[in-house]
Write an enzyme that holds these catalytic residues in place. Structure first.
Site, PDB file in Angstrom:
ATOM      1  N   ARG A   1       0.629  -1.212   0.101  1.00 44.94           N
ATOM      2  CA  ARG A   1       0.056  -0.046  -0.170  1.00 44.94           C
ATOM      3  C   ARG A   1       0.952   1.420   0.164  1.00 44.94           C
ATOM      4  NH1 ARG A   1      -5.489  -1.445   3.113  1.00 44.94           N
ATOM      5  NH2 ARG A   1      -5.822   0.884   2.701  1.00 44.94           N
ATOM      6  N   LYS A  37       0.594 -18.091   6.756  1.00 47.11           N
ATOM      7  CA  LYS A  37      -0.045 -18.012   7.754  1.00 47.11           C
ATOM      8  C   LYS A  37      -0.191 -16.588   8.553  1.00 47.11           C
ATOM      9  CE  LYS A  37       1.802 -19.461  11.894  1.00 47.11           C
ATOM     10  NZ  LYS A  37       2.335 -18.506  12.740  1.00 47.11           N
ATOM     11  N   ASP A  53       3.637 -23.209   5.999  1.00 46.93           N
ATOM     12  CA  ASP A  53       4.026 -23.502   7.146  1.00 46.93           C
ATOM     13  C   ASP A  53       5.572 -23.567   7.492  1.00 46.93           C
ATOM     14  OD1 ASP A  53       5.024 -24.537   9.808  1.00 46.93           O
ATOM     15  OD2 ASP A  53       3.101 -25.303  10.103  1.00 46.93           O
ATOM     16  N   HIS A  54       6.333 -22.543   7.822  1.00 46.13           N
ATOM     17  CA  HIS A  54       7.841 -22.522   7.528  1.00 46.13           C
ATOM     18  C   HIS A  54       8.572 -23.549   8.139  1.00 46.13           C
ATOM     19  CE1 HIS A  54       8.088 -20.053  11.040  1.00 46.13           C
ATOM     20  NE2 HIS A  54       9.414 -20.295  10.985  1.00 46.13           N
ATOM     21  N   LYS A 104      12.206 -26.429   7.138  1.00 44.98           N
ATOM     22  CA  LYS A 104      13.453 -26.347   8.033  1.00 44.98           C
ATOM     23  C   LYS A 104      14.076 -27.713   7.694  1.00 44.98           C
ATOM     24  CE  LYS A 104      11.894 -23.514  11.879  1.00 44.98           C
ATOM     25  NZ  LYS A 104      12.740 -22.337  12.219  1.00 44.98           N
ATOM     26  N   GLU A 159      10.517 -20.549  22.636  1.00 47.69           N
ATOM     27  CA  GLU A 159      11.252 -19.267  22.260  1.00 47.69           C
ATOM     28  C   GLU A 159      11.549 -18.480  23.535  1.00 47.69           C
ATOM     29  OE1 GLU A 159       9.639 -17.738  18.343  1.00 47.69           O
ATOM     30  OE2 GLU A 159       7.851 -18.222  19.435  1.00 47.69           O
ATOM     31  N   ASP A 184      -1.159 -19.316  17.101  1.00 44.87           N
ATOM     32  CA  ASP A 184       0.061 -18.723  16.410  1.00 44.87           C
ATOM     33  C   ASP A 184       1.052 -19.979  16.156  1.00 44.87           C
ATOM     34  OD1 ASP A 184       2.115 -16.932  15.438  1.00 44.87           O
ATOM     35  OD2 ASP A 184       3.128 -16.625  17.077  1.00 44.87           O
ATOM     36  N   HIS A 223       2.783 -24.844  13.330  1.00 49.26           N
ATOM     37  CA  HIS A 223       4.145 -25.664  13.608  1.00 49.26           C
ATOM     38  C   HIS A 223       3.877 -27.004  14.456  1.00 49.26           C
ATOM     39  CE1 HIS A 223       4.831 -21.861  11.722  1.00 49.26           C
ATOM     40  NE2 HIS A 223       5.163 -21.073  12.859  1.00 49.26           N
ATOM     41  N   LYS A 253       6.279 -18.480  24.534  1.00 46.56           N
ATOM     42  CA  LYS A 253       7.101 -17.249  24.283  1.00 46.56           C
ATOM     43  C   LYS A 253       7.778 -16.919  25.764  1.00 46.56           C
ATOM     44  CE  LYS A 253       5.767 -15.474  20.164  1.00 46.56           C
ATOM     45  NZ  LYS A 253       6.546 -15.406  19.136  1.00 46.56           N
TER      46      LYS A 253
HETATM   47  C1  BG6 Z   1       5.947 -17.766  13.298  1.00 47.51           C
HETATM   48  C2  BG6 Z   1       5.358 -17.149  14.674  1.00 47.51           C
HETATM   49  O1  BG6 Z   1       5.167 -18.501  12.569  1.00 47.51           O
HETATM   50  O2  BG6 Z   1       6.953 -18.518  13.890  1.00 47.51           O
HETATM   51  C3  BG6 Z   1       6.084 -16.428  15.561  1.00 47.51           C
HETATM   52  O3  BG6 Z   1       4.073 -16.307  14.286  1.00 47.51           O
HETATM   53  C4  BG6 Z   1       7.165 -17.326  15.880  1.00 47.51           C
HETATM   54  O4  BG6 Z   1       5.425 -15.958  16.710  1.00 47.51           O
HETATM   55  C5  BG6 Z   1       8.010 -17.992  14.618  1.00 47.51           C
HETATM   56  O5  BG6 Z   1       8.301 -16.477  16.631  1.00 47.51           O
HETATM   57  C6  BG6 Z   1       9.034 -18.967  15.238  1.00 47.51           C
HETATM   58  O6  BG6 Z   1       9.866 -19.432  14.115  1.00 47.51           O
HETATM   59  P1  BG6 Z   1      11.216 -19.751  14.133  1.00 47.51           P
HETATM   60  O7  BG6 Z   1      11.566 -20.115  12.799  1.00 47.51           O
HETATM   61  O8  BG6 Z   1      12.194 -18.726  14.625  1.00 47.51           O
HETATM   62  O9  BG6 Z   1      11.235 -20.866  14.953  1.00 47.51           O
END
Ligand code: BG6
Length: 503
Positions: A63, A166, A195-196, A200, A234, A253, A258, A354
């Site tokens: 935007r 996501k 879903d990253h 990995k 985390e 989240d 994940h 977290k």
């Molecule tokens: C994201 C979440 O999908 O994954 C974040 O929205 C989180 O809150 C993150 O910190 C963690 O990813 P990674 O790759 O750092 O473990």
């Protein structure tokens, strides 16, 4: 520096990947954090390794008003700050040559279908043949309108693929609605839900470990495994994302996506082959077999003030943008059961949060104790059960805990670890998840993306867990930042005579 196969024979045969067909990658949300921190550095890493198509273009769309030059400059800074490789001007120049920017609907300077016209122009200039990958790095509320726009532009010429970040919806109903909208104009094979975690290396290694080795599969079941623990911990807080996190919480989240994907990969049956359909068919069966845990099998928490890495950090309610009496959870633990023949009665203890003691994602497979220890003089507690520990991150690798005789004239058994560390076994640095995923989407390989039915199963479970949460307000905060979550999370496993691993 990237090692070659001549320098390191272990690299032989690795990284041999076909190059995608010519295409243009459109990034919606190009001025956002994800584009700067992850997407652009990943594209740069692919460029360094000659993995991008020879005829390629990137169109940023957002935007904010920006010229092509401003966009290139911002992206260059992002690469210099976040890329895993040293900055090389020649690589950057080649990539930047095909980079354009357009302002999205909503901005005052938007004229009708400027994106469409720009794409036609780029297709001509870069000979990208009308092949378009659209990356939706935008909040969920903005997705539907953009999907309609892309659908309207879909033509017979070239292919169209959609990569969707996501969160995919915020509950089962919204995810279903989005899936229905996508189905109207797109085939499932054109949709790539990210879903990253699936990108990995260590997560994919779970598949290699289980299905490329003959020794694990026969013992990968309730007969030999006592329980499984999965931790996605985390140490960071919410990092300025209050507006998003207040509505998401740890359950939506991280648990919804994940964590449940890690459960699915750990518990799935061997697929008949490694096509995207076969792998995802097996994963979705696990998600479908997950028994909804009752309230006693779920613990939620929220961090208060505490210390992380020796520094005092604020509690969640003190973070900017967070309401002072918020009931949002920053921690979830649960005892899950996979109701099938392989896993019946085998608990999967999972937790995520977290501001925990440290950043650590692990999958621990705890085997049953040896049935009869024949060593009279060894105390029973010295004979600990075997554990296969998969370090997803950091210190990526695996470790098998076994009992061994300690040196000496008597018999004393100690637990020792057989370790495999990516860092020492392979010299090539690990690719970032986004490198793999962007490349796979360009190649049309959806194996590492979440299929519509998987997403819906994940939301169904999360909705069922969250339903009773509407009724009672927990006494938050209930854990101090820098610890391992609320005491009730310990009780969850202690009740079963077990404890969380402190790795
Ligand atoms: C994201 C979440 O999908 O994954 C974040 O929205 C989180 O809150 C993150 O910190 C963690 O990813 P990674 O790759 O750092 O473990």
């Amino acid at each position: 520096m990237t090692a070659t196969a001549a320098e390191n024979p272990l690299l032989e045969g690795l990284n041999v990947r076909p190059r995608p067909e010519p295409c243009t990658l459109v990034i919606f949300g190009a001025s956002g954090d994800l584009t700067q921190r992850k997407l652009m550095p990943a594209l740069y890493a692919l460029a360094v390794r000659h993995l991008l198509p020879e005829r390629f273009a990137i169109v940023g769309a957002a935007r904010s008003d920006m010229s092509d030059e401003d966009f290139r400059e911002r992206m260059k800074e992002a690469v210099q700050e976040f890329a895993r490789d040293d900055f090389r001007q020649d690589v950057w120049d080649t990539l930047a040559e095909g980079m354009r920017y357009t302002t999205l609907v909503g901005s005052e300077n938007q004229d009708e279908d400027s994106l469409g016209r720009l794409l036609d122009e780029v297709d001509r200039e870069r000979a990208t043949e009308g092949n378009h990958v659209y990356y939706f790095a935008v909040p969920p509320a903005a997705i539907a309108a953009l999907v309609r726009e892309v659908a309207a532009r879909k033509s017979e010429k070239g292919w169209t693929r959609l990569i969707i970040e996501k969160p995919f919806g915020h509950d089962l109903d919204s995810a279903r609605a989005l899936n229905a909208l996508l189905r109207e104009r797109f085939d499932e094979s054109e949709v790539f839900r990210i879903d990253h975690y699936l990108g990995k290396e260590t997560v994919q290694n779970m598949l290699a470990l289980r299905f490329a080795n003959g020794i694990f599969e026969p013992i990968w079941n309730r007969q030999f495994i006592d329980h499984v623990q999965i931790t996605v911990a985390e140490s960071i807080g919410i990092e300025g994302r209050a507006a998003f996190y207040e509505h998401a919480g740890a359950l939506r989240d991280v648990f919804q996506n994940h964590l449940l994907q890690l459960v699915a990969l750990t518990a799935m049956e061997p697929p008949i082959d490694f096509t995207s359909e076969s792998v995802r068919n097996e994963k979705v069966k696990v998600l479908r077999s997950l028994h909804t845990p009752g309230p006693k099998s779920v613990v939620r928490g929220q961090y208060g003030r505490g210390f992380v890495d020796g520094e005092e950090v604020p509690g969640y309610r003190e973070e900017e943008g967070v309401s002072r009496d918020t009931g949002t959870e920053t921690f979830v633990a649960a005892k899950l059961y996979v109701d099938n023949w392989r896993w019946a009665d085998t608990p999967f203890y999972v937790r995520t949060g977290k501001r925990l003691a440290r950043r650590e994602t692990t999958i621990a497979i705890q085997f049953k104790r040896a049935p009869h220890p024949p060593f009279e003089e060894v105390a029973a507690e010295a004979l600990r059960p075997n554990v296969l520990l998969i370090h997803v991150q950091p210190n990526e690798g695996m470790s098998l805990a076994i009992g061994a005789k300690a040196p000496g004239l008597g018999l004393s058994i100690r637990t020792v670890h057989m370790d495999f560390l990516y860092g020492s076994a392979f010299r090539e640095g690990l690719p970032e998840a986004y490198e793999r995923l962007i490349l796979d989407a360009m190649l049309g390989d959806a194996t590492l993306f979440t299929r519509a039915d998987e997403i819906e199963e994940q939301w169904a479970l999360v909705d069922a867990i969250a339903a009773p949460w509407q009724r009672d307000r927990p006494a938050f905060p209930n854990y101090a930042a820098g610890t391992w979550g609320p005491p009730s999370a310990d009780d969850l496993v202690h009740r079963d005579g077990r404890s969380w691993r402190r790795h």
